[in-house]
Design an enzyme around this catalytic site. Sequence first.
Site, PDB file in Angstrom:
ATOM      1  N   GLY A  12      68.751  76.900  -2.356  1.00  0.00           N
ATOM      2  CA  GLY A  12      66.990  77.621  -1.751  1.00  0.00           C
ATOM      3  C   GLY A  12      65.643  77.837  -2.460  1.00  0.00           C
ATOM      4  N   GLU A  31      73.787  78.667  -4.951  1.00  0.00           N
ATOM      5  CA  GLU A  31      73.534  76.467  -4.810  1.00  0.00           C
ATOM      6  C   GLU A  31      73.197  75.643  -5.007  1.00  0.00           C
ATOM      7  OE1 GLU A  31      77.032  76.053  -1.797  1.00  0.00           O
ATOM      8  OE2 GLU A  31      75.318  76.443  -0.628  1.00  0.00           O
ATOM      9  N   CYS A  72      54.265  50.504   7.680  1.00  0.00           N
ATOM     10  CA  CYS A  72      53.268  51.327   9.598  1.00  0.00           C
ATOM     11  C   CYS A  72      53.245  51.886   9.941  1.00  0.00           C
ATOM     12  CB  CYS A  72      54.239  49.351   9.962  1.00  0.00           C
ATOM     13  SG  CYS A  72      53.557  47.794   8.441  1.00  0.00           S
TER      14      CYS A  72
END
Length: 868
Positions: free
Chosen positions: A708, A744, A816
């Site tokens: 994070g 992590e 698209c």
Amino acid sequence: MSNRGQSWVVLKFGATSVSTAAEWHTITKILMRRRAENQRVVLVCSAIAGASDLLDASLADAQRGDFRPTLARIQTTHDSLAAKLGLNASEICGAALRELERTLMGVSLLDETTPRQRARVMACGALMASRIGHAFLRLQAVDVGWVDARSCLLATEADPHATPSMRYLAASCESTGDSTAVQTITEVGTPIVITQGGVARSPRGDTVLLGPGGSDTAAAYFAAKLATQRCEIWTGVPGMFTANPHQIPNARLLRTLDYGEAQEIASTGARILHPRCIPPLARANIPLHIRSTSHPEGSGTIVGARNLVSTPQVKAVSARKGIMLISMDTIGMWHQVGFLADVFAVFKRHGRSIDLLSTSETNVTVSLDPTIPLEGAEPLALLLSDLRPYCSARAIGPCAAVSLVGDRIRALLHRLGPALEVFEEQEIHLVSQAASDLNLTFVVNEDQAERLVTRLHNELVTADGNDAVMGATWQSLCRNEDRPPATPRWWHGDPNQIVALADHGTPTYVYDAASVRQACSDLVAMKHVNRLFYAVKANAHPQLLRLIVAQGLGLECVSPGEIDHCLASVPDLLPDQILFTPNFAPRTEYEAAFARGVGVTLDNTEPLDAWPDVFRHREIKVRIDPGQGRGHHRYVRTAGAISKFGVAPDQLDALEQRIRALDVKVVGLHAHTGSGIRTPENWCDTALYLADVAQRFAEVTHLNLGGGLGVPEKSGQSPLDLAAVDATLAKVHTAYPQYDLWLEPGRYVVATAGILLVRVTQTKRKGEFMYVGVDTGMNSLIRPALYGSWHDIVNVSGLARNETEMVIATVVGPICETSDTLGHKRRLHAPREGDVLLVDVVGAYGRSMASNYNLRPPAREFVHNDAE
Ligand code: LLP
């Protein structure tokens, strides 16, 4: 009484402008210029940077008994500035330090600090700074005198109900012409007088403070009392901007504002000026100039009386965080006489002042004045329970108030439509429009504030131009001053070299190996992180994986596919270097992971019931939901009631029971609150929560605080301060030395290493929009479409050929979908077909989230700068 003939001006210098020798030399030059213009100056001086924090700490230390080390630091801080200015500090600050020592002695004898003592201690900061400034200016042969602000600023008699804190720490003064003050200043006999900001004298003769932003307020009082020609507030930034320039580098300088607008901008989030300084100036009709010591030639912002001929315009978009709302459902009580009086009486009893208010037939929602902090959950719970007899009340927060500020903003409502589309996905808790017609405020969840401000600013404030109201952008002002770009990037330098990288073919991701190594070594340098695992999902390029493992990190995988890929990419990778942190994985994946010997994290209790044999007697880690998610977008917040991850607080008993029954050994606890977080306390908060849960499981050896760690989205934003993260984790290690702390990170390791090079296929005008088509879009980089993420875009070919024309254009791909956009309304060197555009900070979650949508292959990738 008019003193205008004497041409006094007040110049206030804040902490960021009085703390270095270079700043004092700049101040000397500014004073000389004012003298050359035949003006007499009252110089209001703040405490030097850091001094107020130290003084505050000295009070806390005195209460605990030993204030001497902090007193010594206060002395060294001032000594060192004095020495750099060629002065002897002990002569200059000696008296103030002795006085400080006496007061601190007094505090150490008592159990608490009285507001009176606090005021005396805090006043020492500006006193010492003004003494140093005075001595330095004299040394420069400036004809300057020194005045104790307390001899001019007399606080008004406090309200009889005022608490001692209000009397001593948030005093007010009269702001009408004051012959005593004029006499005191004039009697000094020098054309320049230096005095202190933030302090005054009470009617009883005590030292009192003028509250937060007290130096600005003091300057305004001096200006009003002496009826000066103007009041100049000198800060570290070149004026007031249409938004916080650290967040929005293309925020524009506001050249002129009226008092009401400036007050509103100051009150709704901008920190540059304290709103309390405006009313004294407005009443006396004294213009306020906001200038910067780092750009002394700039014209800054001029605040004055309302300009009746100006057209209505959004002047600023700002955000104030830390807002708590109280929503009161009134269920039929609305028409009852006295309902509001009753509920407001409850707020009064709790000492809570109300800031914003919105009402409907059945609901009244108010925001609590954020300047009065809510310490702990208890005061809020008590307030809510006292409101219950009248309504059903609940608290909503933390929220942010996002405000659009501008004179006659109501006339602009029709233009807000497209801008307000950004609220489509967000709950707006409260909308409030000031009766003064100066502001329109939306209260939303706090973590949405930055994104909303960015979008609203993009929609409502034109990116270009230079007129009477808005000047240059922050970015261009900083460039004009030959300052380095706020965030240096590895690819800055010769744009031809970047264009040459595109010769390998576009679209292509390019990863700078040196940046990845640097990010790894910054992380490894954190003293209080014992192990690091790179979250492979951010970018699984094999060469980067090898490089990251070589730097000492393990790998965190969320699928068997990732585990296989890591083992295939990195030679000699050991099972111990791999974590398997899946969610909602099938039984077979857990079985396979145990068989391979990698670390397994379980994130629900249910698999223990469903497949007891898979887990019996095993060693596992358990993912806990710490209850509060954070992150750059709600899709990436992975904790809290609406996220699918982790064991919730109310399931912990059940978890503990199952763990015992199956003789499972819980060796680690894990939590990941979300992604793209730049709040340094996040991981400490998580760790403390996990440490508490860990008391249930005797065999826990480590707490994995997840990833994070955020990076700046665009140039100019401040990065996450890893040292600050480390410092907060130090507290965890002190309190719980038995646990190792793991992280992590994914994004932090690779994001800034990556750029995406694309080629312009065509340009197009449609209505008022200009589009630049490039050879890939959301199939290579889905983040702008999915999260509304910002990635800086630069036309490197345009830079290389010194293109002078700039355009505002939306950069789109060939897919698209209307969401197929890499950037809305970007300022680019006019693009031509074949030009290479660089999309920045895409190393994380770029290629790893790419797809073959429309059967258009996504960008290729290669690693640059790597010997391998
Ligand atoms: N650990 C766990 C359990 C995770 O779920 C994640 C990311 C990480 C670590 C690494 O988080 P990081 O340090 O990279 O923030 N696609 C989104 C990000 C999703 C993150 C998912 N989990 C984006 O592009 O912003």
